[in-house]
Motif scaffolding. Structure first.
Motif, PDB file in Angstrom:
ATOM      1  N   ASN A  61      23.513  39.934  34.688  1.00 39.89           N
ATOM      2  CA  ASN A  61      23.335  40.112  36.064  1.00 39.89           C
ATOM      3  C   ASN A  61      24.512  41.056  36.719  1.00 39.89           C
ATOM      4  OD1 ASN A  61      20.768  39.082  35.863  1.00 39.89           O
ATOM      5  ND2 ASN A  61      21.513  36.756  36.198  1.00 39.89           N
ATOM      6  N   PHE A  63      26.746  41.518  46.235  1.00 45.51           N
ATOM      7  CA  PHE A  63      25.205  41.139  46.641  1.00 45.51           C
ATOM      8  C   PHE A  63      24.357  40.509  45.810  1.00 45.51           C
ATOM      9  CE2 PHE A  63      21.243  43.511  48.498  1.00 45.51           C
ATOM     10  CZ  PHE A  63      20.758  42.117  48.966  1.00 45.51           C
ATOM     11  N   ASP A  64      24.513  40.928  44.433  1.00 39.57           N
ATOM     12  CA  ASP A  64      23.832  40.499  43.395  1.00 39.57           C
ATOM     13  C   ASP A  64      24.297  38.896  42.965  1.00 39.57           C
ATOM     14  OD1 ASP A  64      22.203  42.875  43.093  1.00 39.57           O
ATOM     15  OD2 ASP A  64      23.746  43.436  41.243  1.00 39.57           O
ATOM     16  N   LYS A  97      22.884  36.767  45.640  1.00 42.12           N
ATOM     17  CA  LYS A  97      21.509  36.202  45.242  1.00 42.12           C
ATOM     18  C   LYS A  97      21.311  35.347  44.167  1.00 42.12           C
ATOM     19  CE  LYS A  97      20.120  40.744  45.470  1.00 42.12           C
ATOM     20  NZ  LYS A  97      19.403  41.731  45.379  1.00 42.12           N
ATOM     21  N   MET A  98      22.394  35.452  43.281  1.00 44.37           N
ATOM     22  CA  MET A  98      22.339  34.679  41.951  1.00 44.37           C
ATOM     23  C   MET A  98      22.860  33.494  42.243  1.00 44.37           C
ATOM     24  SD  MET A  98      24.706  35.971  38.721  1.00 44.37           S
ATOM     25  CE  MET A  98      25.537  34.534  37.732  1.00 44.37           C
ATOM     26  N   MET A 103      23.097  31.668  47.430  1.00 44.58           N
ATOM     27  CA  MET A 103      22.082  31.221  48.143  1.00 44.58           C
ATOM     28  C   MET A 103      21.538  29.965  47.843  1.00 44.58           C
ATOM     29  SD  MET A 103      21.512  33.893  50.240  1.00 44.58           S
ATOM     30  CE  MET A 103      19.886  33.138  50.997  1.00 44.58           C
ATOM     31  N   LYS A 104      22.051  29.647  46.751  1.00 42.12           N
ATOM     32  CA  LYS A 104      22.175  28.079  46.187  1.00 42.12           C
ATOM     33  C   LYS A 104      22.538  27.136  47.398  1.00 42.12           C
ATOM     34  CE  LYS A 104      23.778  28.349  42.182  1.00 42.12           C
ATOM     35  NZ  LYS A 104      24.104  27.997  40.853  1.00 42.12           N
ATOM     36  N   MET A 155      22.145  44.322  52.063  1.00 43.87           N
ATOM     37  CA  MET A 155      22.638  43.183  52.177  1.00 43.87           C
ATOM     38  C   MET A 155      22.462  42.535  53.658  1.00 43.87           C
ATOM     39  SD  MET A 155      26.524  41.618  51.386  1.00 43.87           S
ATOM     40  CE  MET A 155      26.693  42.800  50.077  1.00 43.87           C
ATOM     41  N   PHE A 172      18.526  41.768  53.785  1.00 46.67           N
ATOM     42  CA  PHE A 172      18.375  40.425  52.953  1.00 46.67           C
ATOM     43  C   PHE A 172      18.741  39.369  53.820  1.00 46.67           C
ATOM     44  CE2 PHE A 172      19.847  37.507  50.312  1.00 46.67           C
ATOM     45  CZ  PHE A 172      18.764  37.011  49.203  1.00 46.67           C
ATOM     46  N   ARG A 185      16.156  36.020  56.435  1.00 46.29           N
ATOM     47  CA  ARG A 185      16.578  34.583  56.186  1.00 46.29           C
ATOM     48  C   ARG A 185      17.347  34.116  57.351  1.00 46.29           C
ATOM     49  NH1 ARG A 185      15.811  37.545  51.968  1.00 46.29           N
ATOM     50  NH2 ARG A 185      14.648  36.882  50.028  1.00 46.29           N
TER      51      ARG A 185
END
Length: 376
Positions: A42, A134-135, A138-139, A142-143, A261, A264, A268
């Motif tokens: 990713n 940015f990836d 998200k990967m 955000m957890k 970014m 996104f 949220r």
């Protein structure tokens, strides 16, 4: 021989007492091959989990490092956010990852210590560019259910957005390739003197910051020809007064990444803040002169404040919060307290501390304040 050795010893002692050599770029960890990293489809590469190691760069720094069970250079955090806690996720490259400073000296750790009831989770990864950050957010980021995302933005991120995810052509790996790997007695001796002799540094600085002497050495084939735009330090190229088309494109790509970014995170209801990390050449005049003398450019070809002004204007136009600590770090450096590592382009312990305090001041005084914090 005795007289010569005695003279050199006196000169060496004098140089160590009264001379501070300019910072120099050094090799980075290579994401494509270093044992601290593993490949990832990713984002290209990510730090390995549960690592304990030592960075030891002769003549510059020696620090320990660790990663937690999620591969972050940070302490352990639960995915579930504690009640009453504001959580910040920090994105960035080697500056945010903490190249050259101890685990507890990184600006994310200092910031967390300054703000009550706030957790600052460090998602910095060496050599990442904006799209990868940015990836990675998200990967993995955000957890952690962040309330705020801070992006530590360096000027080399602009050039970095043209590179792929295999780690072979990113800007920091390019710096790694520029470091000499001695294969002869001459080169080994030169490297030893570079990192152990202040007098040798003194002499070479006088040569390397004198255009006429450098031109003579180029004619004698002792030095390589001066570099043009393609060979210019990617931390300095965004300060060019006139952008070549390729740099204009990269800057537009960077703006596009930042807007994606922002969108996104806005969807949220997560606050987005960009922190501008000053480049070595914009703060250290000696480093700028050393860079220019090796290139076809002159001082008049650059406006060192231009990239920061452009990014601040971009943030204002697009309602993105910008923290610019340039003045604070410049003032400290001008006053004689270097904010960069010895022989390196990265911030030292003081630089990280000042950066954290500037972010803290912003967070506690901005319209969306965290509330007062005397520690800032």
């Amino acid at each position: 021989m005795v007289s010569t050795c005695a003279t050199l010893l006196v000169l060496e002692c004098g140089s160590r007492l009264f001379y501070q050599p300019p910072a120099k770029s050094m090799a980075f960890l290579s994401p494509s091959s270093d044992s601290y990293y593993e490949q990832n489809e990713n984002v290209g590469w990510i730090p390995r989990r549960n690592i304990k190691g030592v960075h030891n760069r002769t003549g510059s720094f020696a620090t320990t490092l660790r990663t937690n069970s999620d591969g972050l250079r940070d302490r352990e955090y639960s995915f579930d956010k504690p009640k009453g806690v504001t959580r910040i996720v920090a994105l960035g490259d080697s500056f945010t990852w903490g190249w050259g400073v101890g685990d507890n000296e990184i600006y994310t750790e200092v910031l967390e210590s300054l703000l009550p009831n706030v957790e600052v989770i460090n998602l910095g990864v060496a050599a990442f560019a904006t799209q990868q950050e940015f990836d990675y957010l998200k990967m993995k980021g955000m957890k952690y259910d962040p309330d705020v995302v801070i992006l530590g933005f360096c000027l080399n991120d602009i050039a970095g957005n043209s590179f792929g995810k295999d780690g072979s052509t990113n800007s920091e790996s390019e710096a790694d390739r520029q470091v000499s790997h001695p294969s002869s007695f001459f080169l080994k001796t030169k490297e030893f003197l570079t990192y152990h002799s202040a007098f040798y540094d003194f002499i070479t600085e006088r040569i390397n910051t004198n255009k006429e002497l450098v031109n003579v050495m180029i004619k004698l084939k002792i030095k390589e020809s001066p570099v043009g735009y393609e060979g210019l330090d990617t931390n300095l190229s965004p300060a060019l007064v006139s952008y070549p088309p390729s740099l204009e494109y990269l800057y537009e790509e960077t703006e596009s990444n930042l807007l994606q970014m922002k969108s996104f995170l806005a969807e949220r209801n997560i606050r987005f803040i960009i922190v501008l990390i000053p480049s070595l050449q914009s703060i250290d005049r000696k480093a700028l002169e050393a860079t220019l003398v090796q290139s076809v450019f002159e001082g008049k070809d650059f406006d060192l404040e231009k990239p920061y002004t452009l990014l601040e204007q971009f943030g204002k136009m697009n309602h993105i919060e910008i923290v610019n600590p340039f003045s604070s770090l410049k003032r400290a450096h001008t006053d004689g307290s270097s904010v960069f590592l010895h022989r390196d382009m990265h911030l030292n312990k003081l630089g990280h501390d000042l950066l954290a305090r500037e972010i803290c001041k912003y967070l506690t005084t901005s319209p969306r304040s965290f509330g007062p914090s005397p520690a800032c």
